[in-house]
Design a protein around this motif. Structure first.
Motif, short mmCIF file in Angstrom:
data_model
loop_
_atom_site.label_atom_id
_atom_site.label_comp_id
_atom_site.label_asym_id
_atom_site.label_seq_id
_atom_site.Cartn_x
_atom_site.Cartn_y
_atom_site.Cartn_z
N VAL A 229 0.84 -1.20 0.00
CA VAL A 229 0.00 0.00 0.00
C VAL A 229 0.87 1.25 0.00
O VAL A 229 0.61 2.21 -0.75
CB VAL A 229 -0.95 -0.01 1.21
N GLU A 290 -6.34 -4.14 0.76
CA GLU A 290 -6.03 -2.77 0.34
C GLU A 290 -4.92 -2.76 -0.71
O GLU A 290 -4.93 -1.94 -1.64
CB GLU A 290 -5.63 -1.93 1.55
N THR A 327 -13.68 2.99 4.31
CA THR A 327 -13.99 1.92 3.37
C THR A 327 -15.36 2.13 2.74
O THR A 327 -15.55 1.92 1.53
CB THR A 327 -13.96 0.55 4.08
#
Length: 410
Positions: A229, A290, A327
């Protein structure tokens, strides 16, 4: 004038050393701050070893305080030694651990409430301000400050002397440590699309911590996912700003991306997901998911060519794993893009975004407002979009994103 980068590098080393000396994380931070303030006042070129100088000054300051206590006479033979950078203590768990990671594992003590762990770690180790911490957690600044004070007191009561936890305890605390590093990266990406000062770049600091974590846990899928990420986010940061104005996804200059870092991030993402393959595997964790989401964006040829259905699937799984307001907003953004592409009904998506504007924490409300303005702009409702962007000028801080809002506010 000492280079600010040198201060940031030295800080965790000095705090850790003084915490060992004073047997307290709180006192270690206090005396480190005093030593750094004195170092900043010194003429340039007078300090060759910043860490050793600050540790020495911190120890001497602590000794001065001890002189006012009767116990000092008993402790002086043990404490007043010439060593400055190292304290003469037996080998302890975590002695070979990166200093910032060591402090993170100390701060993320399971004796503290989860909220207190995050506040303590983000302030003492990650160096975020109370404002930044409060904004990231969606709480009032006074609440964040109170949690910090209580966390330091609770840690002192629960553990007594400062000590880095052993390997087993670090393993148990790893999820909170990962959340802290992820929070640091999020703050950096949210507040600094184009950092003016590389030494004040929380996203880069988070990446450094993610690298250190990967060195300690090279086979942990969540660690690899977090590093992915960070790598993918930083790789895609160039090209997001033009003439001081943030660019929408459709206009980002993908040729400006750091393709070396991009490849490294995609390798991490693939490795993280590989751990969850097979008939007996469990569902992927938050950071592996993610990383997969970032990977979809990173491999798309352009915004129109992005695999939006795949992103919707991934966000559905992530929402079940990590049901945060962030989210929810990101998932609704994807659903909005799908509705626009397929001629679907935007009303359900906009209704859910309006609920987040009204009920969500400040950071989610802001992101939901940006998403609503974007949907209005893309669907041809120019007046509605301009009004939403004008409202955002009051909540978006100075920088490229605010200039983007100003551009469309009319």
């Amino acid at each position: 004038m000492i280079d600010p980068a040198a201060f940031r590098t030295a800080w965790p080393q000095v705090v850790r050393s003084l915490a060992v000396t004073t047997r307290s994380l709180d006192r270690g931070e206090e005396y480190a701050a005093e030593a750094f303030a004195r170092a900043a006042a010194q003429p340039g070129g007078t300090i060759d070893d910043l860490v050793g100088w600050c540790v020495q000054v911190g120890r001497r300051t602590w000794f001065d305080a001890l002189r006012h206590r009767t116990v000092f006479d008993r402790l002086q033979p043990q404490l007043a030694r010439p060593e400055v950078a190292d304290v003469d203590v037996p080998h302890a768990p975590g002695d070979d651990l990166d200093d910032r990671l060591a402090l993170l594992f100390v701060a993320c003590d399971d004796a503290l409430a989860p909220g207190a762990q995050l506040v303590l770690a983000m302030r003492v180790v990650c160096g975020l301000t109370i404002r930044q911490i409060a904004g990231h957690l969606g709480i009032a600044e006074a609440t964040a400050a109170a949690r910090l004070t209580r966390a330091k007191s609770a840690l002192a009561r629960a553990r007594g002397e400062f000590a880095v936890p052993d390997e087993h305890a670090r393993e148990a605390r790893l999820p909170v440590v990962l959340a802290c590093v992820a929070g640091l990266f999020t703050v950096g990406q949210r507040e600094a699309l184009q950092p003016a000062d590389a030494t004040q770049d929380p996203a880069r600091d988070a990446y450094t911590l993610a690298e250190a974590l990967a060195a300690e846990y090279p086979d942990d899928p969540e660690v690899l996912g977090l590093r992915a990420v960070c790598r993918l986010g930083l790789a895609r940061r160039p090209g997001r700003v033009r003439d001081g104005v943030a660019l929408p996804l459709d206009e980002v200059d993908r040729m400006a991306w750091d393709h070396r870092l991009l490849r490294a991030g995609l390798d991490d993402a693939a490795a993280a997901l590989a751990h969850y393959s097979g008939p007996d595997s469990v569902s992927p964790g938050r950071f592996a998911l993610e990383a997969a989401i970032s990977g979809v964006h990173a491999t798309a040829p352009d915004a129109a060519g992005t695999d939006w259905p795949r992103l919707a699937q991934l966000y559905d799984v992530l929402l079940a794993t990590w049901p945060s307001p962030a989210t929810r907003v990101a998932r609704l953004v994807v659903l909005g893009r799908l509705a626009l592409r397929d001629g679907g009904d935007l009303a359900p998506v906009e209704h859910e975004l309006e609920k987040l504007v009204a009920e969500g924490p400040p950071y989610a409300a802001r992101d939901a407002s940006l998403a609503l303005a974007d949907l209005a702009r893309r669907s041809g409702r120019a007046d509605d979009a301009a009004g939403r962007y004008r409202e955002l000028l009051d909540v978006v801080p100075e920088g490229p994103l605010r200039e983007f809002c100003r551009q469309y506010a009319g």
